[in-house]
Design a protein around this motif. Structure first.
Motif, PDB file in Angstrom:
ATOM      1  N   ILE A 156       0.882  -1.172   0.000  1.00 61.03           N
ATOM      2  CA  ILE A 156       0.000   0.000   0.000  1.00 61.03           C
ATOM      3  C   ILE A 156       0.907   1.206   0.000  1.00 61.03           C
ATOM      4  O   ILE A 156       1.845   1.277   0.793  1.00 61.03           O
ATOM      5  N   ASN A 157       0.689   2.168  -0.886  1.00 60.82           N
ATOM      6  CA  ASN A 157       1.529   3.358  -0.916  1.00 60.82           C
ATOM      7  C   ASN A 157       0.708   4.642  -0.737  1.00 60.82           C
ATOM      8  O   ASN A 157       0.999   5.446   0.127  1.00 60.82           O
ATOM      9  N   ALA A 158      -0.325   4.790  -1.513  1.00 57.69           N
ATOM     10  CA  ALA A 158      -1.080   6.039  -1.507  1.00 57.69           C
ATOM     11  C   ALA A 158      -1.785   6.256  -0.169  1.00 57.69           C
ATOM     12  O   ALA A 158      -2.165   5.305   0.506  1.00 57.69           O
ATOM     13  N   ALA A 159      -1.946   7.555   0.198  1.00 52.94           N
ATOM     14  CA  ALA A 159      -2.652   7.896   1.431  1.00 52.94           C
ATOM     15  C   ALA A 159      -4.155   7.887   1.190  1.00 52.94           C
ATOM     16  O   ALA A 159      -4.617   8.080   0.064  1.00 52.94           O
ATOM     17  N   GLY A 160      -4.910   7.671   2.260  1.00 46.00           N
ATOM     18  CA  GLY A 160      -6.363   7.796   2.182  1.00 46.00           C
ATOM     19  C   GLY A 160      -7.039   6.741   1.333  1.00 46.00           C
ATOM     20  O   GLY A 160      -8.205   6.854   0.981  1.00 46.00           O
ATOM     21  N   THR A 161      -6.304   5.688   1.003  1.00 47.01           N
ATOM     22  CA  THR A 161      -6.905   4.655   0.173  1.00 47.01           C
ATOM     23  C   THR A 161      -7.065   3.379   0.992  1.00 47.01           C
ATOM     24  O   THR A 161      -6.506   3.226   2.060  1.00 47.01           O
ATOM     25  N   GLY A 162      -7.822   2.469   0.446  1.00 48.16           N
ATOM     26  CA  GLY A 162      -7.871   1.130   1.007  1.00 48.16           C
ATOM     27  C   GLY A 162      -7.292   0.204  -0.026  1.00 48.16           C
ATOM     28  O   GLY A 162      -7.150   0.571  -1.196  1.00 48.16           O
ATOM     29  N   GLN A 163      -6.903  -0.976   0.394  1.00 47.61           N
ATOM     30  CA  GLN A 163      -6.484  -1.958  -0.613  1.00 47.61           C
ATOM     31  C   GLN A 163      -7.449  -3.131  -0.538  1.00 47.61           C
ATOM     32  O   GLN A 163      -7.693  -3.673   0.530  1.00 47.61           O
ATOM     33  N   PHE A 164      -7.969  -3.489  -1.683  1.00 47.44           N
ATOM     34  CA  PHE A 164      -8.985  -4.539  -1.741  1.00 47.44           C
ATOM     35  C   PHE A 164      -8.578  -5.541  -2.810  1.00 47.44           C
ATOM     36  O   PHE A 164      -9.049  -5.475  -3.943  1.00 47.44           O
ATOM     37  N   GLU A 165      -7.634  -6.407  -2.445  1.00 49.06           N
ATOM     38  CA  GLU A 165      -7.203  -7.299  -3.498  1.00 49.06           C
ATOM     39  C   GLU A 165      -7.934  -8.625  -3.420  1.00 49.06           C
ATOM     40  O   GLU A 165      -8.520  -8.990  -2.408  1.00 49.06           O
ATOM     41  N   ARG A 166      -7.840  -9.334  -4.506  1.00 52.36           N
ATOM     42  CA  ARG A 166      -8.589 -10.561  -4.665  1.00 52.36           C
ATOM     43  C   ARG A 166      -7.628 -11.578  -5.238  1.00 52.36           C
ATOM     44  O   ARG A 166      -6.979 -11.328  -6.255  1.00 52.36           O
ATOM     45  N   THR A 167      -7.523 -12.710  -4.592  1.00 43.87           N
ATOM     46  CA  THR A 167      -6.632 -13.742  -5.081  1.00 43.87           C
ATOM     47  C   THR A 167      -7.432 -15.011  -5.321  1.00 43.87           C
ATOM     48  O   THR A 167      -8.295 -15.372  -4.509  1.00 43.87           O
ATOM     49  N   LEU A 168      -7.150 -15.658  -6.431  1.00 44.22           N
ATOM     50  CA  LEU A 168      -7.881 -16.877  -6.795  1.00 44.22           C
ATOM     51  C   LEU A 168      -6.873 -17.913  -7.267  1.00 44.22           C
ATOM     52  O   LEU A 168      -6.100 -17.661  -8.195  1.00 44.22           O
ATOM     53  N   ILE A 169      -6.849 -19.054  -6.578  1.00 43.32           N
ATOM     54  CA  ILE A 169      -5.884 -20.094  -6.930  1.00 43.32           C
ATOM     55  C   ILE A 169      -6.627 -21.409  -7.166  1.00 43.32           C
ATOM     56  O   ILE A 169      -7.383 -21.857  -6.307  1.00 43.32           O
ATOM     57  N   ILE A 170      -6.383 -21.980  -8.337  1.00 45.86           N
ATOM     58  CA  ILE A 170      -7.054 -23.233  -8.678  1.00 45.86           C
ATOM     59  C   ILE A 170      -5.999 -24.291  -8.958  1.00 45.86           C
ATOM     60  O   ILE A 170      -5.136 -24.108  -9.822  1.00 45.86           O
ATOM     61  N   ALA A 171      -6.042 -25.370  -8.191  1.00 49.21           N
ATOM     62  CA  ALA A 171      -5.119 -26.489  -8.438  1.00 49.21           C
ATOM     63  C   ALA A 171      -5.947 -27.637  -9.009  1.00 49.21           C
ATOM     64  O   ALA A 171      -6.772 -28.228  -8.311  1.00 49.21           O
ATOM     65  N   ASP A 172      -5.698 -27.910 -10.276  1.00 51.02           N
ATOM     66  CA  ASP A 172      -6.466 -28.956 -10.954  1.00 51.02           C
ATOM     67  C   ASP A 172      -5.981 -30.330 -10.485  1.00 51.02           C
ATOM     68  O   ASP A 172      -4.981 -30.441  -9.780  1.00 51.02           O
TER      69      ASP A 172
ATOM     70  N   LEU B  21      -9.222 -20.454  -2.575  1.00 50.69           N
ATOM     71  CA  LEU B  21      -8.404 -21.556  -3.069  1.00 50.69           C
ATOM     72  C   LEU B  21      -9.310 -22.730  -3.427  1.00 50.69           C
ATOM     73  O   LEU B  21     -10.242 -23.036  -2.693  1.00 50.69           O
ATOM     74  N   ILE B  22      -8.994 -23.372  -4.539  1.00 46.06           N
ATOM     75  CA  ILE B  22      -9.776 -24.538  -4.942  1.00 46.06           C
ATOM     76  C   ILE B  22      -8.826 -25.679  -5.276  1.00 46.06           C
ATOM     77  O   ILE B  22      -7.957 -25.545  -6.130  1.00 46.06           O
ATOM     78  N   ALA B  23      -8.966 -26.787  -4.558  1.00 45.69           N
ATOM     79  CA  ALA B  23      -8.134 -27.962  -4.823  1.00 45.69           C
ATOM     80  C   ALA B  23      -9.025 -29.101  -5.297  1.00 45.69           C
ATOM     81  O   ALA B  23      -9.945 -29.508  -4.588  1.00 45.69           O
ATOM     82  N   LEU B  24      -8.725 -29.593  -6.499  1.00 46.39           N
ATOM     83  CA  LEU B  24      -9.502 -30.709  -7.033  1.00 46.39           C
ATOM     84  C   LEU B  24      -8.847 -32.037  -6.617  1.00 46.39           C
ATOM     85  O   LEU B  24      -7.888 -32.040  -5.844  1.00 46.39           O
ATOM     86  N   ASP B  25      -9.339 -33.161  -7.148  1.00 46.23           N
ATOM     87  CA  ASP B  25      -8.835 -34.477  -6.724  1.00 46.23           C
ATOM     88  C   ASP B  25      -7.308 -34.525  -6.642  1.00 46.23           C
ATOM     89  O   ASP B  25      -6.619 -34.153  -7.596  1.00 46.23           O
ATOM     90  N   ASP B  26      -6.803 -34.997  -5.524  1.00 44.23           N
ATOM     91  CA  ASP B  26      -5.361 -35.240  -5.334  1.00 44.23           C
ATOM     92  C   ASP B  26      -4.486 -33.984  -5.498  1.00 44.23           C
ATOM     93  O   ASP B  26      -3.274 -34.103  -5.639  1.00 44.23           O
ATOM     94  N   ALA B  27      -5.091 -32.834  -5.478  1.00 44.16           N
ATOM     95  CA  ALA B  27      -4.299 -31.600  -5.626  1.00 44.16           C
ATOM     96  C   ALA B  27      -3.900 -31.077  -4.252  1.00 44.16           C
ATOM     97  O   ALA B  27      -4.542 -31.376  -3.255  1.00 44.16           O
ATOM     98  N   GLU B  28      -2.807 -30.299  -4.242  1.00 41.43           N
ATOM     99  CA  GLU B  28      -2.362 -29.717  -2.974  1.00 41.43           C
ATOM    100  C   GLU B  28      -1.981 -28.257  -3.156  1.00 41.43           C
ATOM    101  O   GLU B  28      -1.248 -27.902  -4.071  1.00 41.43           O
ATOM    102  N   ILE B  29      -2.501 -27.433  -2.263  1.00 33.36           N
ATOM    103  CA  ILE B  29      -2.140 -26.016  -2.264  1.00 33.36           C
ATOM    104  C   ILE B  29      -1.555 -25.680  -0.895  1.00 33.36           C
ATOM    105  O   ILE B  29      -2.152 -25.968   0.136  1.00 33.36           O
ATOM    106  N   LYS B  30      -0.374 -25.083  -0.958  1.00 32.71           N
ATOM    107  CA  LYS B  30       0.260 -24.628   0.275  1.00 32.71           C
ATOM    108  C   LYS B  30       0.300 -23.110   0.203  1.00 32.71           C
ATOM    109  O   LYS B  30       0.887 -22.547  -0.720  1.00 32.71           O
TER     110      LYS B  30
END
Lengths: 481, 249
Positions: free
Chosen positions: A212-228, A256-265
């Protein structure tokens, strides 16, 4: 091995090391939030119609929702109309290559110790650099693409992989899940997107560094991880912000989405500006993180080291839907001065023989307050489910507080749920013992604390473990004597 | 090397040391003996700089410096080491890691470079062998779930690694069976050099059969009542502390 001690010595002033500001020309929307602002953010990002509508519907949900007040933290009311919801360094278009990046931004990341380069220090780590509301660079993209791995900013993913985004966005944390998730869904600006195809083991750590750098702002990030199916990925996030007197809001959503036999760390080293010694300023870190083990034998593991933020409100969770799936949560939450943390996890056991493990370490110093809040829910169909929870609190001084609030709901009689908790203080004996062997008092405290956290630290990838150890030492400065 | 003059120390208003005088030169081994509560361990703690002791009077110089003005870690850096009666458990910190950090902390304070990983391991293996500490103990968490004998032996390993000028052994023999006692004493004897002094604090003469002192001091009620050679310990063994207690009264 001596990093903790060296770093403590380097930072005897106890100042937050990452508190500088970058003088860069930023485009910031005026404070305030309404449908028009959301449309403007969406238009600025050239989003498809469905996403604009998705945002607007989240916004309408948010308007009808109440800010949660059950957590054990106190703060003055937040004026959501006083926040600017979008800030981005002014640039004509996204740089074509890493060499085209604004030198000021480049220097910022150099100072933070994570230079934008595909070499040397970070050779084994691909990084997405998020500066305020936008991703400014992503390294090793091409190398990963050769394996079919998609690693890019979520804005790019919306443009280049709309089907994947549309299929999974909001599938784990629905827009109306909670107050802050709804707000994020309405205004999220950027974040990272990862897709690992079937059977691929991602050969390097993927990482996002949020600034975060700018003043008076918020940070609203979105992360999406898919492990097939049958894939593996290890993902890291780090975060810092300049020192400012006013509080800044950070309300992220991670799915986070982990499908059959998938692993997310998924590993986090959270070091947002915590405010000064009098409790002035600092980031409000109100974050919703959730993963779903959708497939059989899938696994999601959360590891977090939380040292920053004025207030932390987050419960990285696992929905264990697939049979034999595994959820893990390893956490160190350290609070000092006037920091408040209410953090923990939720393990929702749906599938048969699902297993979860929780190791939470809370360290409170100064006048801070640290709460572990965790839910273990065994659904009727979760035959043979197991959970083991270990919660330890360490107190430094006599003006801080540590609390443990476990919720356990068991609806299947074959399940086994275990909960252990301890609270201890750093003893005079331990400090004297260390000092008589040559450690300064602060080094002695850092040593005892690092030992207390070891189980969790061992879960972090190597590069991060070293950083995290240093961070614990720095964050404890001035906590004794 | 060490000079204690007229030391008076109180704990919570109660005087424990009542005018201690003691001088130890390089290469010498001194024993302080005395009954329980005579102030032996207080002396050891005051020398190492533990908080909670009020020094009411007297002075201590170590290597020509005012020891009482120094923090515990500064004393360690100056070459003072206390092998403790009750070594403290530090969970999650491996014995080996602790040792290396301690050596580097002391080196740094002296303005010396850090010890290289290879040199450290080589030294550790040698000293562990000398002291009789098995490799397995080096990897375990410091003192955590160690037996009484393992803790004491590990203290001597720290001594061997930190190479102090003055080593104080505070009731290192307590809780040890005769075999462990012999082993620890043997290790200590191996560390005696013309430059290094030892102050052995003990209740029993038994330890002094194996670590033979140059001087023996009898402490009763916070003061050294008699000093002599090795034969004083034997006399104590036969006659007990009673005569000194009577003298002190």
């Amino acid at each position: 091995m001596s990093s903790t001690i060296e770093t403590l010595k380097e930072h005897t002033t106890g100042e937050y090391k990452y508190g500088f500001m970058t003088a860069v020309d930023e485009e910031t929307t005026p404070p305030g939030l309404d449908e028009e602002v959301i449309r403007r953010i969406s238009a600025r990002k050239e989003e498809p119609e469905w996403l604009t509508e998705w945002r607007l519907s989240a916004y309408r949900r948010w308007l009808s929702m109440e800010e949660p007040d059950w957590q054990k933290v106190t703060y003055p009311p937040i004026d959501y109309q006083a926040i600017s919801y979008f800030a981005a360094p002014r640039q004509k278009e996204r740089p074509k290559s890493l060499d085209d990046i604004d030198p000021e931004i480049r220097r910022t990341y150099e100072k933070l110790g994570i230079p934008i380069r595909e070499q040397e220090i970070l050779a084994g780590v691909a990084v997405d650099y998020v500066f305020d509301s936008v991703s400014v660079a992503t390294t090793f993209k091409n190398k990963l693409a050769e394996l079919g791995i998609i690693f890019c900013s979520i804005s790019e993913a919306v443009r280049d992989h709309p089907d994947l985004v549309r299929k999974y966005l909001g599938s784990v944390v629905p827009p109306g899940d909670n107050f802050f998730a709804a707000l994020n869904s309405a205004v999220f600006s950027d974040g990272s997107f990862v897709y690992v195809p079937k059977g691929v083991r991602c050969p390097m750590e993927l990482s996002t560094y949020f600034r975060i750098n700018a003043a008076g702002t918020g940070q609203f990030e979105r992360t999406l991880i898919i492990a097939d199916e049958g894939s593996y990925v290890s993902y890291l996030e780090g975060c810092t912000a300049p020192m400012r007197d006013e509080n800044q809001l950070h309300a992220a959503v991670v799915e986070l989405i982990a499908l059959d036999d998938a692993e997310i760390k998924y590993s986090t080293v959270q070091n947002w500006y915590p405010g000064d010694k009098e409790g002035k300023g600092g980031i409000y870190n109100f974050v919703t993180k959730r993963g779903i083990c959708r497939g059989r034998r899938s696994k999601i593991s959360w590891t977090q080291v939380e040292t920053g933020s004025a207030i932390t409100w987050k419960y990285p969770s696992c929905i264990l839907q697939g049979e034999d799936s595994v959820g893990e949560f390893y956490s160190v939450a350290l609070t000092n001065n006037f920091q408040q943390a209410d953090t923990g996890t939720k393990m929702i056991h749906i599938g048969r023989r699902t297993r979860s493990r929780i190791v939470a370490k809370g360290i409170a110093a100064g006048r801070s307050d640290s709460t572990y809040r965790g839910l273990v829910r065994i659904m009727p169909g979760a035959t043979g489910a197991r959970n083991h929870t270990q919660c330890d609190s360490l107190l430094i001084g006599d003006r801080c507080g540590a609390h443990t609030v476990p919720y356990i709901e068991v609806k299947n009689r074959s399940a086994k749920v275990e909960h252990e908790a301890t609270t201890s203080k750093i003893s005079e004996d331990q400090l004297f013992y260390c000092r008589s062997r040559g450690f300064s008092e602060e080094d002695a405290v850092a040593l005892v604390v690092n030992g207390f956290c070891r189980e969790v630290m061992e879960e972090l990838p190597m590069e991060f473990a070293v950083e995290a150890r240093k961070l614990l030492g720095i964050s404890l400065e001035g906590s004794v004597g | 090397m060490l000079r204690i003059e007229g030391l008076r120390v109180a704990v919570e208003g109660k005087r424990i040391l009542d005018g201690v005088d003691l001088e130890i030169a390089a290469g010498e081994t001194h024993a302080v003996m005395g009954p329980n509560g005579s102030g032996k361990s207080t002396l050891a703690h005051v020398l190492a700089g533990r908080e909670g002791y009020e020094v009411e009077d007297g002075r201590i110089t170590f290597m020509g410096e005012d020891l009482l003005a120094m923090e515990p870690e500064e004393r360690a850096a100056a070459g003072l080491f206390l092998a403790m009666q009750y070594p403290v458990e530090i969970p999650g910190v491996s014995n080996m890691y602790f040792l290396r950090q301690a050596i580097n902390a002391v080196r740094k304070a002296r303005g010396e470079p850090e010890i290289a990983a290879g040199a450290f391991m080589k030294m550790l293996r040698e000293k562990a062998k000398l002291v009789g500490v098995p490799e397995e103990l080096l990897r375990r968490d410091l003192n955590t779930d160690f037996s009484g004998g393992e803790k004491k032996r590990n203290e001597i390993l720290q001594l061997a690694m930190l190479e102090p000028r003055l080593a104080i052994l505070d009731e290192t023999d307590s809780g040890l069976d005769i075999d462990a006692l012999k082993a620890v004493a043997g290790a200590v004897n191996g560390l005696r050099t013309p430059e290094r002094a030892f102050l052995v604090i003990t209740h029993y003469q038994r330890l002094l059969e194996y670590i033979v002192p140059d001087r023996v001091h009898v402490m009763v009620r916070g003061r050294i009542r008699r000093s002599g050679g090795r034969e004083l310990a034997l006399e104590l063994e036969q006659r007990g502390y009673e005569q000194f207690a009577a003298e002190a009264a």
